[in-house]
Every structure is written in C-alpha cells, then in structure tokens.
Design an enzyme around this catalytic site. Structure first.
Site, mmCIF file in Angstrom:
data_model
loop_
_atom_site.group_PDB
_atom_site.id
_atom_site.type_symbol
_atom_site.label_atom_id
_atom_site.label_comp_id
_atom_site.label_asym_id
_atom_site.label_seq_id
_atom_site.Cartn_x
_atom_site.Cartn_y
_atom_site.Cartn_z
ATOM 1 N N SER A 51 0.829 -1.205 0.000
ATOM 2 C CA SER A 51 0.000 0.000 0.000
ATOM 3 C C SER A 51 0.867 1.261 0.000
ATOM 4 O O SER A 51 1.716 1.417 -0.858
ATOM 5 C CB SER A 51 -0.968 -0.051 1.185
ATOM 6 N N ASP A 165 -5.498 -3.685 -2.631
ATOM 7 C CA ASP A 165 -4.532 -3.347 -1.581
ATOM 8 C C ASP A 165 -3.801 -4.561 -0.995
ATOM 9 O O ASP A 165 -4.428 -5.512 -0.525
ATOM 10 C CB ASP A 165 -5.293 -2.626 -0.462
#
Length: 323
Positions: A51, A165
């Site tokens: 991320s 993610d």
C-alpha cells in the site's frame, strides 16, 4: 556503504531488507524511517512495500526519496482533494489516475527490474484472496495495484487478475523481504495503535523537541467533507429513493470513514498475527494512531515521528545483549 547500526556496537549480518507497511497517510513516516536508517549508516539491499509502503518504497528504490519529502511537506488539504477523483461507484469511489500520475512524477516510467535497488510491491488477488508479489514489470501499475483500497480505489486488472490493496493479506511484508534474499529484516508497522483513536494531533509547535505533540481539539475534516460532498453530488436514482424512504436529506454516513475504519480493524489484526508468526529482526512502530486515513497534509508530523521512533528503535537494539 557498510551495514552498521553503530560503529562500535551491533552489525546486522548479511543483506538488509526493509519492509514498509500499509497505513495510508501515516505512510509518510516511512520517509523519516529511511532518513534515520541512512544517518545510522545502514545500507538497505532490498525493499518490499504494501500500500503506501509500496509508494514510498518505489520512490526510495528509484533514488528519489529526498524529492518526495520536499513535495509532501508542501501538501495541503486542497491539493490532496485534487488527487482523488470521485467516479461513479461501481468498483471503487476513486479511479486513482491522478494518484498514479503523482507516483509517476517521482518514480518515472519504467520497469521494477530496472530500479537501482531491488523492490517488490505486495497486492491482493480479489478473486482468490491470494497474496500477489509484483517484482517485475511496470512500476506504476504495481504500486497502483498495491494501494487500491477496496471500495475506495478502483482495482487494477493485471494478467487476468483483479488486484487490490496488499495490506489485506500482508500489511507489513517481512516474508517478502526475506524471500528477496534479506538476512536481516527491518519492518515498519503503522497499524499497531490505530483502532479506537479519534482525536487527531495537529499542533506541530513542539514537534522538533523531545516532548510529545500537543493534543488539540480537532476541527472539521476538510478532506473528508470535500470528498463526501462529491459523492453526494453523484446522481444515482437509488440513493435519491433511499433519501425519500428515510425522510432525511442525506442517508449516507461518512462513507470514507466507514470503509477505512473497517479496513483498519482488519489490518490491525492481520498485522499482529503475521508479525508474531514472521517476526522481523528489528521492528519499528511509529506512534501515529491519531493520524486519519486521508490526512496526507500532516507529512511533517508523520515524518518526524517515524524518524524519532527509528532512532529510538536502533538505540534499543544496540543495547540488547548479543544473541
């Protein structure tokens, strides 16, 4: 540069890997971590990021971390809102194109394998739940996949996979750094104190001292207000009908806060579990739980806390008895 924490004390064995964890706006702390490691004379051989850790990690691997710091220190809430284009909520509220352009401006075009420093970005295959480690191919695509928070950013299609993610499966990618070849892994966990924190710390007057930041009463979150206003402006018949049924002007709570809080809870649990089963050799945990998901304008605070926590972690490591 020689791998060393302190000239007269501890020397990490072999190759050093840096695992940069997820954490949205708290991720600017990674810049402070990297700065403190460099000052301690630590040469990083491998970087793995999930991320926001993938964003900072990619820039670091490209050799442009200093320019990134200069830019993020100038961010204000208006500039941040500009990066997030709200689209028709099909697979995500934000398409991420402007964020990708921002990353491209600091990393440049090219492939991961051409970076000066070995780098991997962690993402999640939405169909299988499998961890996907991207270690070659387009840098921007890899980072864009790693930051695709479900429900907020639209996913990335790659090789018949739908990627989101990386923090969903491996928030602090210690295992990835080891797989890259690291003998000694330094991990940065930004998720350890985020659940239950409500009031942000916003007074930076004392940030350059050894004292804790002064806590102030939070004002309105301008970033979230602006984004939610854009969501409400989207003409969706279903939402209009819900408003009529419920007899209220706006039936939606703060949709970004709902999504992010849910993900924060999940990632906190996953982080704790994975760090227990796959412990790093040095764990750095900046105390930034009061920094909200989209408060990228608080870079000064995040960077300084990351820097100071890294210095403290190195000092604690140096004073441990040899294994």
């Amino acid at each position: 540069m020689k791998n060393t924490f302190d000239k007269n004390k501890r020397v990490p064995p072999g190759k050093v890997g840096l695992a940069l964890g997820s954490g949205s706006a708290r991720g600017w702390a990674h810049i402070g971590v990297i700065k403190a490691l460099a000052e301690a004379g630590i040469h990083v051989d491998y970087v793995a990021g999930a991320s926001i850790g993938a964003v900072v990690g990619a820039v670091y691997a490209s050799g442009k971390i200093n320019s990134l710091e200069e830019v993020v220190m100038q961010l204000d809430w208006k500039k941040i809102v500009y990066f997030f284009d709200v689209v028709f909520p099909k697979s995500g509220l934000i398409d991420g194109n402007k964020v990708a352009d921002f990353i491209r401006g600091h990393v440049g075009e090219g492939n991961i394998e051409d970076l000066p420093l070995p780098f991997c970005a962690v993402s999640t295959d939405l169909a299988t739940g499998r961890e996907v480690v991207i270690k070659e191919g387009d840098i921007i695509e890899a980072v864009r996949a790693s930051i695709s928070v479900p429900g907020i950013f639209t996913p990335v299609k790659k090789d018949d996979m739908t990627l989101v993610d990386g923090g969903l499966v491996n928030p602090v990618p210690v295992s990835v750094a080891r797989e890259m070849g690291a003998d000694f892994v330094i991990a940065v966990d930004l998720n350890h104190d985020i659940v239950g924190k409500k009031a942000p710390v916003s007074n930076l007057e004392n940030m350059n001292s050894d004292k804790e930041p002064v806590k102030t009463i939070p004002g309105k979150n301008k970033i979230l207000n602006a984004l939610n206003k854009r969501v409400r402006a989207i003409d969706i018949p279903t939402l209009t009908q819900i408003r009529q049924w419920m007899g209220i002007e706006d039936p939606l709570p703060n949709i970004f806060e709902v999504l992010v809080t849910s993900i924060n809870i999940m990632e906190t649990q996953i982080t704790a579990t994975r760090l227990k089963s796959e412990p790093p050799d040095l764990l750095i945990q900046p105390k930034l739980g009061r920094l909200k998901f989209l408060e990228f304008n608080r870079a000064k605070e995040a960077i300084l806390v990351g820097y100071k926590e890294t210095k403290s972690s190195i000092d604690r490591y140096n004073h441990q008895p040899p294994a």
